[in-house]
Every structure is written in structure tokens, then in C-alpha cells.
Design an enzyme around this catalytic site. Structure first.
Site, PDB file in Angstrom:
ATOM      1  N   GLY A  46       0.838  -1.196   0.000  1.00  0.00           N
ATOM      2  CA  GLY A  46       0.000   0.000   0.000  1.00  0.00           C
ATOM      3  C   GLY A  46       0.867   1.238   0.000  1.00  0.00           C
ATOM      4  N   HIS A 138      -2.700   7.521   7.292  1.00  0.00           N
ATOM      5  CA  HIS A 138      -1.685   8.405   6.685  1.00  0.00           C
ATOM      6  C   HIS A 138      -2.343   9.697   6.183  1.00  0.00           C
ATOM      7  CE1 HIS A 138       2.112   6.301   6.742  1.00  0.00           C
ATOM      8  NE2 HIS A 138       1.635   5.210   6.164  1.00  0.00           N
TER       9      HIS A 138
HETATM   10  O1  K1U Z   1       3.864   2.304   4.054  1.00  0.00           O
HETATM   11  C1  K1U Z   1       2.773   1.832   3.843  1.00  0.00           C
HETATM   12  O2  K1U Z   1       1.771   2.425   4.200  1.00  0.00           O
HETATM   13  C2  K1U Z   1       2.676   0.499   3.136  1.00  0.00           C
HETATM   14  C3  K1U Z   1       2.653  -0.685   4.079  1.00  0.00           C
HETATM   15  C4  K1U Z   1       1.223  -1.198   4.150  1.00  0.00           C
HETATM   16  C5  K1U Z   1       0.933  -2.144   5.286  1.00  0.00           C
HETATM   17  C6  K1U Z   1       1.479  -3.405   5.325  1.00  0.00           C
HETATM   18  C7  K1U Z   1       1.170  -4.260   6.367  1.00  0.00           C
HETATM   19  C8  K1U Z   1       0.333  -3.846   7.353  1.00  0.00           C
HETATM   20  C9  K1U Z   1      -0.187  -2.585   7.317  1.00  0.00           C
HETATM   21  C10 K1U Z   1       0.115  -1.735   6.286  1.00  0.00           C
HETATM   22  C11 K1U Z   1       3.582  -1.745   3.530  1.00  0.00           C
HETATM   23  O3  K1U Z   1       3.418  -2.210   2.466  1.00  0.00           O
HETATM   24  S1  K1U Z   1       4.880  -2.254   4.551  1.00  0.00           S
HETATM   25  C12 K1U Z   1       5.670  -3.563   3.607  1.00  0.00           C
HETATM   26  C13 K1U Z   1       4.943  -4.850   3.703  1.00  0.00           C
HETATM   27  O4  K1U Z   1       4.207  -5.067   4.623  1.00  0.00           O
HETATM   28  C14 K1U Z   1       5.113  -5.874   2.654  1.00  0.00           C
HETATM   29  C15 K1U Z   1       6.090  -5.782   1.711  1.00  0.00           C
HETATM   30  C16 K1U Z   1       6.217  -6.769   0.739  1.00  0.00           C
HETATM   31  C17 K1U Z   1       5.381  -7.834   0.713  1.00  0.00           C
HETATM   32  C18 K1U Z   1       4.395  -7.936   1.673  1.00  0.00           C
HETATM   33  C19 K1U Z   1       4.262  -6.967   2.640  1.00  0.00           C
HETATM   34 ZN    ZN Z   2       2.470   3.344   6.183  1.00  0.00          ZN
END
Ligand code: K1U
Ligand code: ZN
Length: 180
Positions: A46, A138
Site C-alpha cells: 500500500g 496516513h
Molecule cells: O507504508 C505503507 O503504508 C505500506 C505498508 C502497508 C501495510 C502493510 C502491512 C500492514 C499494514 C500496512 C507496507 O506495504 S509495509 C511492507 C509490507 O508489509 C510488505 C512488503 C512486501 C510484501 C508484503 C508486505
Molecule cells: Zn504506512
């Protein structure tokens, strides 16, 4: 397309409150394309516009394994949330390397506009529900570490500030190397 700079906690710009999107044009479509490229490259599931220093109500999510199911949410509103709550170990591209449990609604129903300005509704559970609530925070200027204890939050802030100084030093040395 372009990779955008993701603001890192505790950058004060992450605490700005986003305004509604009012113009649906080619510039908005380009921003969505750039945000998608940035999110996939990170990699993340995300990204909120606030994280790339654009303070309008826009977020993107793709929780698919195949990374081909991008959903764009513009001016999103949660119109229903379950009483049931769940704790998920969250991460954030603005706080790299930090994961911690946050309690949120287990299921939510969202109303939003797509990139063309057309309304849609979506009911979500699991990671998608977590992600929607995390990204909508956010847009309100809230980063997930604000749900953690002051002790944990301060430790994270110190770690991030130390890393930031290291990154700035690396950048300075790279710039000097280019000059000589
Ligand atoms: O920074 C952000 O807002 C994105 C965030 C979204 C999120 C992930 C998990 C729980 C809550 C919100 C991320 O994408 S962090 C990276 C991550 O979780 C991930 C990266 C690669 C594959 C799977 C997950
Ligand atoms: Zn975030």
C-alpha cells in the site's frame, strides 16, 4: 513513470492532513502510476499520497501475490466497521525495518472514487482491511507507530533519526566523490 521519494518518519510532513481530491485529470493519473511504481519497487502492499509529499486524499493498495490487482481509493470514507477487532503486525514504508502489532477493525466497508472519479464500495477483511485503515490514517497525518507505547515510539524515532544522519552522510560523500 518515476520512482518517488518516500518520506521517512519522523518527517513532520507525514503529519499533514490531506485535502479531498477535486480535479480528476491526466496529472492525477500520472501520480497514481508513479505511486504504483514506487510501491511495487519498495516493495509494499500500500501507499498513501501523504507518504510521497502529496497532501490530497489518494491511496493505492495491492495485496495480491501476483501484484496485478491495484486498487485506487480517492476521497475514501469508512462507512461501516465491525465491532470485532484484530491485531496485525504492521509495517510501513515510511518506517522501514519496523514491524509491530496494531489493533484495528477486523472488517470495514469503504466508499471511494476511482481515478476517473467514479464511485465504488468495497467490503474488506484480513490484510486488505488492515491496509485500508493504515493508509487512511496516513491521510489524517497519523503514522502507525503512534499506536505504540511512548517508550517504543521514542526508540523508533531515535533509530530513524540515526539512520537518517547516516543516509545524509552517505549522500554527502557520494556528492563529494562526483565533484573530485
Ligand atoms: O507504508 C505503507 O503504508 C505500506 C505498508 C502497508 C501495510 C502493510 C502491512 C500492514 C499494514 C500496512 C507496507 O506495504 S509495509 C511492507 C509490507 O508489509 C510488505 C512488503 C512486501 C510484501 C508484503 C508486505
Ligand atoms: Zn504506512
Amino acid at each position: 513513470m518515476a520512482i518517488l521519494n518516500i518520506l521517512r518518519y519522523p518527517d513532520p510532513r507525514l503529519h499533514k492532513v490531506a485535502k479531498p481530491v477535486t480535479v480528476f485529470d491526466a496529472k492525477l493519473e500520472q501520480l497514481v502510476a508513479d505511486m504504483a511504481e514506487t510501491m511495487y519497487e519498495a516493495p509494499g502492499v500500500g501507499l498513501a499520497a501523504s507518504q510521497v509529499d502529496f497532501h490530497e486524499q489518494l491511496l493505492i493498495i495491492d495485496t495480491s501475490d501476483t501484484k496485478d490487482a491495484l486498487t485506487v481509493f480517492i476521497n475514501p470514507e469508512i462507512i461501516w466497521a465491525s465491532d470485532e477487532m484484530q491485531v496485525y503486525d504492521e509495517g510501513c514504508l515510511s518506517v522501514p525495518g519496523v514491524y509491530d502489532g496494531v489493533e484495528r477493525h477486523a472488517r470495514v466497508k469503504v466508499r471511494a472514487l476511482d481515478v476517473k472519479g467514479l464511485p465504488f464500495e468495497l467490503e474488506a477483511d484480513g490484510l486488505l482491511a488492515v491496509c485500508i485503515q493504515h493508509e487512511m490514517d496516513h491521510l489524517l497525518g497519523k503514522v502507525f507507530v503512534e499506536y505504540l507505547s511512548p517508550l517504543k515510539r521514542n526508540r523508533i524515532k531515535t533509530k530513524m533519526q540515526k539512520e537518517e544522519r547516516g543516509l545524509q552522510r552517505e549522500e554527502m560523500l557520494r556528492a563529494q566523490g562526483r565533484r573530485f
